[in-house]
Design a protein around this motif. Structure first.
Motif, PDB file in Angstrom:
ATOM      1  N   THR A 496       0.859  -1.186   0.000  1.00 52.22           N
ATOM      2  CA  THR A 496       0.000   0.000   0.000  1.00 52.22           C
ATOM      3  C   THR A 496       0.887   1.226   0.000  1.00 52.22           C
ATOM      4  N   GLY A 497       0.248   2.399  -0.182  1.00 47.20           N
ATOM      5  CA  GLY A 497       1.020   3.626  -0.136  1.00 47.20           C
ATOM      6  C   GLY A 497       1.677   3.849   1.199  1.00 47.20           C
ATOM      7  N   PRO A 500       4.491   0.021   1.471  1.00 46.72           N
ATOM      8  CA  PRO A 500       4.760  -0.630   0.190  1.00 46.72           C
ATOM      9  C   PRO A 500       5.356  -2.029   0.369  1.00 46.72           C
ATOM     10  N   SER A 522       3.846  -4.188  -8.588  1.00 46.34           N
ATOM     11  CA  SER A 522       2.659  -3.334  -8.725  1.00 46.34           C
ATOM     12  C   SER A 522       1.781  -3.759  -9.890  1.00 46.34           C
ATOM     13  N   ALA A 527       1.513  -0.489  -4.172  1.00 42.31           N
ATOM     14  CA  ALA A 527       2.839   0.115  -4.119  1.00 42.31           C
ATOM     15  C   ALA A 527       3.902  -0.943  -3.830  1.00 42.31           C
ATOM     16  N   SER A 528       5.058  -0.804  -4.486  1.00 44.50           N
ATOM     17  CA  SER A 528       6.098  -1.827  -4.319  1.00 44.50           C
ATOM     18  C   SER A 528       7.464  -1.218  -4.546  1.00 44.50           C
ATOM     19  N   ASP A 561       2.913   2.023 -10.355  1.00 44.72           N
ATOM     20  CA  ASP A 561       2.703   2.233  -8.927  1.00 44.72           C
ATOM     21  C   ASP A 561       3.917   1.818  -8.098  1.00 44.72           C
ATOM     22  N   VAL A 563       7.487   2.252  -6.434  1.00 44.23           N
ATOM     23  CA  VAL A 563       8.169   3.422  -5.878  1.00 44.23           C
ATOM     24  C   VAL A 563       9.564   3.480  -6.486  1.00 44.23           C
TER      25      VAL A 563
END
Length: 633
Positions: A496-497, A500, A522, A527-528, A561, A563
C-alpha cells in the motif's frame, strides 16, 4: 488388651474393615481384636474367624517372621490355596507361605490385601483377575523394601507359564508396592500385569519373563502419578504396551525398561478414542525409545490445548504410514521438544533409513504458535505416504532452535498457507533430502539466517510459491542462505502507499524462475519496491530455473505504482528472460528504476522494454545477446 493401631493398620481397616491386623507388643502375647467382631469370608463358601487366624500360638508362626518394616504382624484370613470367586475382604499374609493359585481367581468385591513377604505361586494356565465381570473390587499388594511380595509360576521360570494379573475398568483402588511378578502373560493374556480402563499405582514393581508384554495398559488405562521405580526385564516381547495418550504416565525415576527381546515403549491405540491425546502431557526419556504403531494425534480445545512435550534425549520412532499430527481434526494442539546439545530429541522411522519411511510431523492451522517449539531436535526419513516433507506446517508458526531435517521426501520443511518460522528461530539444517524447503513468498523472510545449512540435498534450493493472497505486501529482506530461491509461480510485490511491498535482496542471492513465471511489481496497482544491491564478488542474479536459454522465464515487470526511489539494481545480473508473452528481461510500464553495474543478457527479445513514460537511470549497464536489441521498442 486394646491398643492404638499404627497408621498402616488404620488405613487398612478403613479400606476393608474385615481384614484385621496384629500388633507386636513385644510381650509375645499377640493379643488382637477383630475390627468388626465378625467372621471374615474366605470367598469360597467357608469362613474363618479373623481373630483366631491371627493368633500366633495357633498358627505356629513367629510374629517377627511375618512383620513388616513398621513392626506390624500380618495374618492370613484365607489360604494357602486359592481358587474361584472372591466377593469379600481377604488377607493373604506370609504366615501361610507359599500361597498357591490353583485355578482362576476372580475378585469381584471387597478388598484383596496381599501382605509383606508373601510368596504367591500360580499353577499353569491360571491367573488373578480383578473386576473382570464388573464387580467393584480393590487390590492392595503391600510389600516393602525388607519384605517384597513375590508372585510367580509354580512350575518354573519360563515366560508365560501362567496368566498373570489382570485388572479391569470396574476396579476400585489398585496398588502394588515392592512386588515382583514373574513368568506371566501366557494363555492369551500376554502380560504379567494387564490393566484396562483404570488407574493403578506401581511402586517399586518388577515385572520379569512375561510372554509378550511386561505391562499392558489398554482402553486408556494409566499409572497413577505417584508410580515410581518400575523395572521390566527379560520379556519375550516388549516391556510396555500403552495407548499414546497414556504413555506419559510411565515413570522414569528409578525405572528400567531394558533387557527384553525388544526394548522400547510399544504405543498402539486400543480403539478410535485412544488415537488422540487431548491434554498437555510430557514424555520423559525412559532409557528406551517410544515406538508408534498407530497415528499420534494431538487434539485439545482452545482453553486446554493438547500439547505433547518431549524431554531431553527422547526418541520416538514411527511405523510406516504413521504420522504425528497436530490439530488434524481442528482441535487446538502443540508440540514442544526440549532437547539439548548432548541429548537431542529424535523423531524418526522404526523401519528404515530411507527417505519417506514415515509421513513425518504435520501441523495444521489450529496449532498453537506459543506451544510449537522444536529445540535441539532431529526429524528424519519423513515425507512419505502422501505427506510432504519431514515437517509439514499449514497456517501455523514454529520456533526452530537447532533443528535438523534429514532424509526427507519433497523437502525438509514444507510450509503451506501462511506457515512460517517464528522470530528467534536459529540453526536450521536440512540435508540428504529432495529439496531444502518450500514455502509461500510472503513468508520467505522468516527463514532463520544464523547457523543455517541447506546443502547436501538432491536440489539445494528453497521452492517459493506466490499464490494470490501471498504477495510480498510489506518491507522484507530475503537473506543469502547459500542456496537459490526457486520461484514456482509469479513473485508479486504488492503493498500500500503507507506500507509498500518492498523486497530487499542480500548480496549473493539468486532468484531462479520456473517457466512461464515472472517477478511482477505493482501488477495489481499496489505500491512496491525492489532493492537488489549486490557486490562485485556476490552479485544478485535473476535467471531461469530450468534453462539458461533465452526466454526461459518471463523477466521482471515493473509498473507505474512501483516506488522509483525504492527500486534499485546494483551489481545485478538479469538473464534468460523475455519468454512467455513478455517483451524483455526488464519490462517497464511507467516506471523509472535505477540500474548500475548491471548485466542484462540472453533475452528472447529486448534487454529493456519501456513505454513512453518510463525513464530508467542507467549507469554502467552492460547488454549482451538480447534478440531484439538492448533497449526498445
Amino acid at each position: 488388651m486394646r491398643t492404638t493401631l499404627p497408621t498402616v493398620c488404620s488405613a487398612l481397616l478403613i479400606l476393608a474393615p474385615a481384614l484385621g491386623c496384629v500388633i507386636d507388643l513385644g510381650d509375645g502375647a499377640g493379643d488382637t481384636e477383630d475390627a468388626t467382631g465378625t467372621e471374615g469370608s474366605d470367598g469360597t463358601g467357608g469362613t474363618a474367624d479373623t481373630a483366631d487366624t491371627m493368633d500366633p500360638d495357633e498358627t505356629g508362626t513367629d510374629p517377627d517372621e511375618t512383620g513388616d518394616e513398621t513392626g506390624e504382624v500380618w495374618t492370613s484370613t484365607d489360604g494357602p490355596e486359592h481358587c474361584g470367586e472372591i466377593t469379600g475382604d481377604q488377607v493373604w499374609a506370609a504366615d501361610r507361605n507359599p500361597h498357591v493359585i490353583t485355578c482362576d481367581v476372580f475378585v469381584e468385591g471387597g478388598t484383596l490385601t496381599i501382605g509383606p513377604g508373601v510368596e504367591l505361586r500360580a499353577e499353569n494356565d491360571v491367573g488373578l483377575f480383578i473386576s473382570r465381570d464388573g464387580g467393584t473390587a480393590d487390590l492392595l499388594v503391600l510389600g516393602d523394601a525388607g519384605a517384597p511380595v513375590e508372585i510367580h509360576s509354580d512350575s518354573g521360570t519360563d515366560a508365560g507359564l501362567w496368566k498373570g494379573i489382570s485388572v479391569f475398568s470396574a476396579a476400585g483402588t489398585v496398588e502394588l508396592h515392592h512386588t515382583v511378578i514373574d513368568s506371566g502373560g501366557g494363555f492369551n493374556t500376554e502380560a504379567n500385569l494387564h490393566v484396562e480402563g483404570t488407574e493403578v499405582l506401581l511402586d517399586h514393581v518388577t515385572l520379569t519373563r512375561a510372554e509378550e508384554w511386561g505391562l499392558s495398559l489398554r482402553d486408556s488405562a494409566s499409572l497413577a502419578p505417584a508410580s515410581t521405580a518400575l523395572q521390566i526385564h527379560d520379556t519375550a516381547g516388549w516391556p510396555v504396551l500403552v495407548d499414546p495418550g497414556q504413555a506419559h504416565t510411565l515413570p522414569a525415576t528409578d525405572s528400567d525398561y531394558t533387557g527384553n527381546d525388544f526394548d522400547g515403549i510399544y504405543m498402539s491405540a486400543s480403539g478410535l478414542p485412544e488415537y488422540e491425546i487431548t491434554k498437555q502431557v510430557s514424555w520423559e526419556d525412559l532409557g528406551v525409545d517410544y515406538f508408534a504403531f498407530t497415528p499420534v494425534r494431538l487434539e485439545g480445545t482452545g482453553l486446554a490445548p493438547a500439547v505433547l512435550e518431549l524431554g531431553p534425549g527422547v526418541a520416538v520412532r514411527f511405523d510406516e504410514k504413521i504420522p504425528l499430527d497436530l490439530a488434524y481434526h481442528d482441535g487446538a494442539a502443540g508440540l514442544v521438544t526440549l532437547g539439548d546439545a548432548n541429548a537431542p530429541v529424535v523423531l524418526s522411522s522404526m523401519n528404515s533409513l530411507d527417505r519417506g519411511a514415515w509421513p513425518g510431523i504435520r501441523a495444521y492451522d489450529n496449532t498453537v504458535d506459543a506451544s510449537f517449539r522444536l529445540t535441539h531436535t532431529v526429524i528424519e526419513w519423513g515425507g512419505g505416504f502422501n505427506s510432504d516433507g519431514c515437517l509439514y506446517v499449514e497456517d501455523a508458526a514454529v520456533l526452530a532452535d537447532h533443528l535438523e531435517l534429514r532424509g526427507c521426501v519433497s523437502a525438509g520443511f514444507v510450509f503451506d498457507g501462511d506457515a512460517r518460522f517464528q522470530d528467534g528461530s536459529t540453526h536450521l539444517v536440512v540435508d540428504d533430502s529432495d529439496r531444502s524447503g518450500e514455502l509461500r513468498s510472503n513468508q520467505v523472510h522468516t527463514i532463520p539466517t544464523e547457523g543455517v545449512a541447506l546443502t547436501g540435498n538432491d536440489q539445494d534450493l528453497i521452492a517459493v510459491w506466490g499464490f494470490s493472497g501471498h504477495e510480498v505486501d510489506h518491507a522484507v529482506t530475503w537473506a543469502n542462505l547459500g542456496v537459490p530461491y526457486r520461484m514456482e509461480t509469479h513473485l508479486d510485490l504488492e503493498g500500500t502507499g503507507v506500507s509498500p511491498g518492498i523486497l530487499t535482496l542480500e548480496p549473493g542471492v539468486t532468484l531462479a524462475f520456473a517457466a512461464d513465471t515472472a517477478l511482477r511489481m505493482s501488477y495489481h496497482e499496489g505500491a512496491s519496491g525492489l532493492v537488489a544491491v549486490g557486490t562485485p564478488a556476490q552479485p544478485i542474479v535473476f535467471t531461469g530455473a530450468d534453462s539458461l536459454d533465452p526466454g526461459a522465464w518471463g523477466g521482471i515487470w515493473i509498473y507505474d505504482d512501483a516506488v522509483d526511489a525504492q527500486t534499485t539494481f546494483d551489481h545485478v545480473q538479469i538473464r534468460s528472460g523475455g519468454g512467455f508473452n513478455s517483451h524483455a528481461n526488464l519490462q517497464l510500464v511507467g516506471a523509472s528504476p535505477t540500474l548500475s553495474n548491471t548485466l542484462i543478457a540472453d533475452s528472447d527479445c529486448w534487454g529493456i522494454w519501456l513505454d513512453d513514460v518510463g525513464a530508467p537511470a542507467l549507469g554502467s549497464v552492460t547488454f549482451s545477446n538480447n534478440a531484439c536489441g538492448n533497449v526498445g521498442p
